[in-house]
Design an enzyme around this catalytic site. Structure first.
Site, mmCIF file in Angstrom:
data_model
loop_
_atom_site.group_PDB
_atom_site.id
_atom_site.type_symbol
_atom_site.label_atom_id
_atom_site.label_comp_id
_atom_site.label_asym_id
_atom_site.label_seq_id
_atom_site.Cartn_x
_atom_site.Cartn_y
_atom_site.Cartn_z
ATOM 1 N N GLU A 280 0.842 -1.209 0.000
ATOM 2 C CA GLU A 280 0.000 0.000 0.000
ATOM 3 C C GLU A 280 0.870 1.248 0.000
ATOM 4 O O GLU A 280 1.812 1.352 0.795
ATOM 5 C CB GLU A 280 -0.894 -0.023 1.248
ATOM 6 C CG GLU A 280 -2.286 0.484 0.993
ATOM 7 C CD GLU A 280 -3.074 -0.379 0.004
ATOM 8 O OE1 GLU A 280 -3.237 0.078 -1.147
ATOM 9 O OE2 GLU A 280 -3.507 -1.482 0.388
ATOM 10 N N ASP B 93 -4.453 -0.896 -10.833
ATOM 11 C CA ASP B 93 -5.810 -1.410 -11.070
ATOM 12 C C ASP B 93 -5.972 -1.953 -12.482
ATOM 13 O O ASP B 93 -6.439 -3.070 -12.690
ATOM 14 C CB ASP B 93 -6.847 -0.298 -10.839
ATOM 15 C CG ASP B 93 -6.849 0.201 -9.414
ATOM 16 O OD1 ASP B 93 -6.046 -0.311 -8.602
ATOM 17 O OD2 ASP B 93 -7.646 1.105 -9.116
ATOM 18 N N SER C 85 -14.323 -0.210 -10.057
ATOM 19 C CA SER C 85 -15.265 -0.321 -11.179
ATOM 20 C C SER C 85 -14.752 0.518 -12.348
ATOM 21 O O SER C 85 -15.005 0.193 -13.510
ATOM 22 C CB SER C 85 -16.660 0.141 -10.760
ATOM 23 O OG SER C 85 -16.700 1.536 -10.525
ATOM 24 N N SER C 86 -14.002 1.593 -12.054
ATOM 25 C CA SER C 86 -13.527 2.463 -13.133
ATOM 26 C C SER C 86 -12.537 1.730 -14.039
ATOM 27 O O SER C 86 -12.674 1.748 -15.268
ATOM 28 C CB SER C 86 -12.919 3.751 -12.578
ATOM 29 O OG SER C 86 -11.880 3.481 -11.677
ATOM 30 N N GLU D 100 -7.982 7.023 -17.859
ATOM 31 C CA GLU D 100 -8.483 7.460 -16.542
ATOM 32 C C GLU D 100 -7.796 8.754 -16.082
ATOM 33 O O GLU D 100 -8.443 9.663 -15.582
ATOM 34 C CB GLU D 100 -8.294 6.336 -15.498
ATOM 35 C CG GLU D 100 -8.784 6.741 -14.122
ATOM 36 C CD GLU D 100 -9.489 5.648 -13.329
ATOM 37 O OE1 GLU D 100 -9.715 4.549 -13.860
ATOM 38 O OE2 GLU D 100 -9.811 5.912 -12.155
ATOM 39 N N ALA E 282 -16.779 1.975 -4.541
ATOM 40 C CA ALA E 282 -16.543 1.286 -3.262
ATOM 41 C C ALA E 282 -15.076 0.903 -3.082
ATOM 42 O O ALA E 282 -14.714 0.223 -2.129
ATOM 43 C CB ALA E 282 -17.415 0.040 -3.174
ATOM 44 N N GLY E 283 -14.241 1.319 -4.006
ATOM 45 C CA GLY E 283 -12.813 1.004 -3.881
ATOM 46 C C GLY E 283 -12.431 -0.328 -4.503
ATOM 47 O O GLY E 283 -11.320 -0.813 -4.314
#
Ligand code: ADP
Ligand code: MG
Length: 388
Positions: A33, A171, A126-127, A159, A122-123
């Site tokens: 992270e 992601d 989805s993007s 993005e 929601a993290g």
């Protein structure tokens, strides 16, 4: 479950043309992270939520997009596509068409239907899921093949530059390149990646704390500033250290007097986190899930104490998880100051674990949490390969 045959018939009914379907999953980060923007290591996996994109060609130069989630259809002229500030859902798909054009790939007119069961915002990304599904769909219309890393880079550009969201590469990378029952270790500098066995007798449980503290955005910026100042001090001490990724704890101690206490702690989190991701890799390859779990708990403590990006609700979720039967490891996942935890749980206990975690979190905080029992699934490339 999304029914592919229903998606195909809905597209046919809407556009009077037969479509081809592509699917992309969602993702969660298991460990690593705040390591991405200093060239470090992350270890995400793809999870069993999905966005599907059905595409067919048009004879004109228009792009017509329909989102079943938003129940809205929009239309663009492909000759004049450019980023705007509207912040519309179609930015993610049209950003991909634009990024393909920017790469010199001529995108023909198309009809596109999208539908997804990834919770929005929601993290779980989805993007990136919609971007990668749309990218696979549009690539099927043109005579160009892109590699998995190229697709990820292109979708990230969509993005960042079209949807104006400053995300890293993780992601899009994992959503494109993941494999079932595997975690993906990504070197964010070289984009080398490794698929690691997760074991079939474990499940991933994601628990949403349902809080996002309003300090999040300001604090996130502060953290990046502190990390970059620490990295700059390390570079000044030793020019070989170009990114924090190149430094070890001895380097950091040697440069301690050249940086603020906050920078020192943030850098200590990142340096130890990179080491933990590599240690987690060796735990997975040797099938030692207990050790893997211990590394997750240590990673959580580091996010809480050194990076100071957790919050009482998320700490509560991790502590409650730790005490439940079947829990192998638990930690905060995502940028911090709220959001979700990721838990690795013995498969046989996963459903009970999820129920009890929800119940105990409600008793402790009065908050109803969304808890998802997930498994590691194929990324978009492997799916397209299988349906071909
Ligand atoms: P996250 O990636 O964590 O889910 P983001 O805010 O980055 O949250 O992205 C969510 C946005 O992505 C949505 O608000 C919407 O604009 C777009 N999006 C995602 N999935 C879809 C979909 N199936 N249809 C249309 N837009 C979508
Ligand atoms: Mg997102």
């Amino acid at each position: 479950m999304i029914s592919y045959s229903e998606q195909l018939s809905a597209h046919q009914a809407r556009f009077q043309s037969e479509g081809q379907l592509f699917s992309a999953p969602a993702r969660v980060n298991l460990i690593g992270e705040h390591t991405d923007y200093t060239g470090g290591f992350v270890m995400p996996l793809a999870i069993d939520f999905e966005t599907v994109a059905v595409v067919s060609r048009r004879t004109d130069n228009k792009a017509v997009l329909y989102s079943a989630n938003f129940k809205e259809q929009v239309e663009f002229d492909l000759a004049t596509l450019a980023p705007n500030d509207k912040g519309h859902w179609s930015d993610y798909g049209m950003g991909v068409a634009w990024a393909l054009q920017q790469k010199g790939i001529a995108v023909p007119g198309f009809n596109l239907s999208v539908d997804g069961n990834v919770p929005l915002g929601a993290g779980l990304s989805s993007s990136a899921s919609i971007e990668v599904a749309v990218c696979m769909a549009l690539l099927s219309l043109v005579d160009t093949k892109l590699t998995g890393p190229e697709i990820a880079i292109l979708c990230r550009k969509a993005e960042n530059d079209f949807a104006h969201s400053p995300c890293g590469i993780m992601d899009q990378f994992v959503i494109t390149n993941a494999a079932a029952d595997k975690a993906l270790l990504l070197d964010c500098r070289s984009l080398d990646f490794y698929l690691l066995p997760l074991g079939t007798d474990t499940k991933i449980v994601i628990a949403n704390s349902m809080v996002k503290h309003s300090i999040a955005e300001g604090e996130y910026g502060d953290r990046r500033g502190e990390v970059e100042a620490g990295q700059a001090a390390l570079h000044e001490m030793n020019p070989q250290i170009k990114l924090l990724r190149d430094a070890n704890m001895d380097d950091l101690r040697a440069a301690k007097s050249k940086m603020s206490e906050a920078s020192f702690k943030r850098c200590r989190h990142i340096i130890t986190e990179n080491a933990r991701v590599l240690e987690a890799r060796s735990a997975l390859t040797s099938g030692d899930m207990r050790r893997f779990g211990d590394i997750m708990f240590a990673a959580h403590a580091s996010m809480r104490d050194d990076f100071q990006a957790s919050c009482p609700e998320v700490d509560k979720l991790v502590d409650l998880a730790h005490a439940l039967p079947g829990c192998i490891g638990a930690r905060i996942t995502g940028g911090g100051f709220g959001g979700c935890t990721v838990n690795v749980v013995e498969a046989a206990q996963a459903e009970t674990f999820a129920e009890q975690l929800k119940q105990k979190y409600f008793e402790a905080t009065g908050i109803k949490s969304d808890v998802f029992v997930c498994k590691a699934v194929d990324g978009a490339l492997a799916r397209a390969g299988k349906s071909a």
